[in-house]
Scaffold this active site. Structure first.
Site, PDB file in Angstrom:
ATOM      1  N   HIS A 250     -36.626  -5.222   8.275  1.00 50.36           N
ATOM      2  CA  HIS A 250     -36.541  -3.869   7.708  1.00 50.36           C
ATOM      3  C   HIS A 250     -35.397  -3.050   8.319  1.00 50.36           C
ATOM      4  O   HIS A 250     -34.557  -2.503   7.609  1.00 50.36           O
ATOM      5  CB  HIS A 250     -37.850  -3.114   7.914  1.00 50.36           C
ATOM      6  N   LYS A 380     -28.179  18.623  10.732  1.00 51.79           N
ATOM      7  CA  LYS A 380     -28.354  19.616  11.793  1.00 51.79           C
ATOM      8  C   LYS A 380     -26.985  20.143  12.170  1.00 51.79           C
ATOM      9  O   LYS A 380     -26.086  19.374  12.485  1.00 51.79           O
ATOM     10  CB  LYS A 380     -29.023  18.963  13.004  1.00 51.79           C
TER      11      LYS A 380
HETATM   12  C1  BG6 Z   1     -44.715  -4.547   7.108  1.00 52.84           C
HETATM   13  C2  BG6 Z   1     -45.149  -4.914   8.495  1.00 52.84           C
HETATM   14  O1  BG6 Z   1     -43.656  -5.358   6.703  1.00 52.84           O
HETATM   15  O2  BG6 Z   1     -44.295  -3.203   7.102  1.00 52.84           O
HETATM   16  C3  BG6 Z   1     -46.249  -3.986   8.988  1.00 52.84           C
HETATM   17  O3  BG6 Z   1     -45.612  -6.248   8.509  1.00 52.84           O
HETATM   18  C4  BG6 Z   1     -45.837  -2.547   8.826  1.00 52.84           C
HETATM   19  O4  BG6 Z   1     -46.553  -4.266  10.337  1.00 52.84           O
HETATM   20  C5  BG6 Z   1     -45.306  -2.279   7.428  1.00 52.84           C
HETATM   21  O5  BG6 Z   1     -46.979  -1.743   9.072  1.00 52.84           O
HETATM   22  C6  BG6 Z   1     -44.720  -0.892   7.312  1.00 52.84           C
HETATM   23  O6  BG6 Z   1     -44.383  -0.609   5.981  1.00 52.84           O
HETATM   24  P1  BG6 Z   1     -44.288   0.894   5.487  1.00 52.84           P
HETATM   25  O7  BG6 Z   1     -43.787   0.765   4.091  1.00 52.84           O
HETATM   26  O8  BG6 Z   1     -45.647   1.474   5.595  1.00 52.84           O
HETATM   27  O9  BG6 Z   1     -43.321   1.570   6.407  1.00 52.84           O
END
Ligand code: BG6
Length: 491
Positions: A250, A380
């Site tokens: 991510h 900011k």
């Molecule tokens: C998932 C992870 O990919 O993303 C989780 O496995 C995490 O651990 C989640 O909680 C978070 O996703 P979002 O969209 O709620 O930020």
């Protein structure tokens, strides 16, 4: 042709991912008219022996209306559930898949008595260990009927392996069966509204063009915080840890979009080419630029093995060796069981040279893109304190989505991404070489952690994480603004 029968098969239909994400996303697409009753059929596939009706009942409770969609909800729900059929079978033997193929085909032939095509989307809401056998069976028994045209696509989600080697092995296994354009690797952060906005922001605004580089930017943070722990997912989480769960995918994807050069065009391959270049320019991570943490109480989760080293928190500095970013630290930070839940990108600019207001002491210019919750972008900046005195104060220019776009319901990431898979747009999916490059960055560090050579520092649940992480941030050059905090506007 993009008309005719569309069959969406959700494998692992009664699992968590399917119930919480896949079916709700399909339902929302249905409600918005993207899945037409006369051309779409949805199949749930799993091992449990249940009836169509039982599957429908299991997912019904997860299909809830949002504030703007209460009207007509019940009726749409009933109609949507009627589109779902259940097929029971094992994941690694032919019988179930033959049955599945029969069901899909019967429907396709009926629908296509006049014209159309056979479009088959397989959504693997399953653990990656079964991806290879499942893909093999799909390939053997369930491909689209070529005389009808159409396509077969598969959708998979992380974890794609545990390190470079296992990821490559998985990629090879799937790659032997399906071509890259048929494989949709989901990273649901790429489906978030403000992540998708990054390209527009960066390349459609003159404002940012001259500023977005090492001459003006001091440091960039990409932060993910959750205010809850593993919550019963300890068994899964412990095998992976925060770096594999959040950072390697991510946050790294977000980094790519923040750092990449302008693509030649918006074609998915052009965009992904640029992302790969960013990944390839990341230099090896230094031990002294990593802080790991584990929240106190993590080991008490019964699904977590005793004495686990798995980090639930990590802050690390990534450095890019290229013309635009040399010397600018990209600080990636992710943690569970912290004091707040949010995800944001924080771009901090350098001090103003020759400062005559002493404003540098109050705080630096920062451009913040808040991915969630309360989606916003704010800048900011220093302004004159309104009034008779000539003094300066920190303020902001604020584009808060809740306020600016009151009528808009921001789509869920999965909704958007599933629509892309149907449309055949791979822009927001991870390409194989991207995945490989991402693993190359983290594998050496991960191996050391796995061997117990890199210890996590304990931190209190509900805290900011280990204090060492804040020190690392400071060392990397981040300057905290004092006496000012942005508050999302209330409506
Ligand atoms: C998932 C992870 O990919 O993303 C989780 O496995 C995490 O651990 C989640 O909680 C978070 O996703 P979002 O969209 O709620 O930020």
């Amino acid at each position: 042709p993009e008309i005719g029968c569309l069959s969406i098969v959700v494998l692992g239909a009664s699992g968590d991912l399917a119930k919480k994400k896949t079916f709700p996303a399909l339902f929302n697409l249905y409600r918005q008219g993207f899945l037409q009753s006369h051309e779409v059929y949805i199949f749930g596939y799993a091992r449990t022996k249940i009836s169509d009706e039982e599957l429908r009942e299991r997912i019904r409770g997860y299909l809830v209306p949002s504030k703007n969609t209460v009207k007509g909800h019940e009726e749409d729900l009933t109609n949507f559930l009627q589109l779902i059929k259940y097929v029971c079978g094992s994941y690694d033997t032919e019988e179930g898949y033959q049955l599945l193929d029969k069901e899909i085909s019967a429907h396709e032939i009926y629908r296509n008595s006049t014209e159309g095509s056979s479009r088959r989307l397989f959504y693997l809401a399953l653990p990656p260990s079964v991806y290879p056998p499942v893909c093999k069976m799909i390939k053997k028994c369930c491909m689209n009927k070529s005389d009808l045209g159409g396509w077969t696509r598969i959708v998979v989600e992380k974890p794609f392996g545990r390190d470079l080697e296992s990821a490559e092995q998985l990629s090879n296994q799937i790659g032997e069966l399906f071509e890259e354009p048929q494989i949709y690797r989901i990273d649901h952060y790429l489906g978030k509204e403000l992540v998708q906005n990054l390209l527009v922001l960066r390349f459609a605004n003159r404002f940012f063009m001259p500023l977005w580089n090492r001459d003006n930017i001091d440091n960039i943070q990409i932060v993910f915080r959750e205010d809850f722990g593993t919550d019963g997912r300890g068994g899964y989480f412990d095998q992976y840890g925060i770096i594999r769960d959040i950072i390697q995918n991510h946050l790294l994807q977000v980094l790519c979009l923040v750092a990449m050069e302008k693509p030649v065009s918006l074609k998915p391959e052009h965009i992904r080419d640029e992302k790969v270049k960013v990944l390839q320019s990341v230099v090896p991570i230094k031990d002294e630029e990593v802080v790991l943490g584990q929240y106190e109480g993590y080991l008490e989760d019964p699904t977590v093995p005793d004495g686990s080293y798995t980090p639930t928190f990590a802050t690390m500095v990534l450095r890019l060796h290229n013309e635009r970013w040399e010397g600018v630290p990209f600080i990636l930070k992710a943690g569970k069981a912290l004091n707040s839940r949010k995800a944001e990108i924080r771009v901090q600019f350098k001090d103003v040279p020759g400062d005559i207001f002493k404003s540098n002491k109050q705080g630096r210019n920062e451009f913040v893109i808040r991915l969630q919750p309360s989606e916003a972008m704010y800048m900011k900046l220093t302004v004159k304190q309104p009034g008779l005195k000539m003094s300066t104060v920190q303020s902001e220019m604020d584009l808060s989505y809740g306020q600016r776009y009151q009528e808009v319901t921001i789509p869920e990431a999965y909704e958007r991404l599933i629509l892309d898979t149907i449309r055949g747009d791979q822009q927001h999916f991870v390409r194989r070489d991207e995945l490989k490059a991402a693993w190359e960055i983290f594998t050496p560090l991960l191996h050391r952690i796995d061997r117990g050579e890199f210890k996590s520092i304990p931190y209190k649940q509900g805290s900011r994480g280990p204090a060492e992480a804040d020190k690392l941030l400071e060392k990397a050059g981040y300057v905290q603004t004092h006496g000012y905090i942005w508050i999302p506007p209330t409506l």
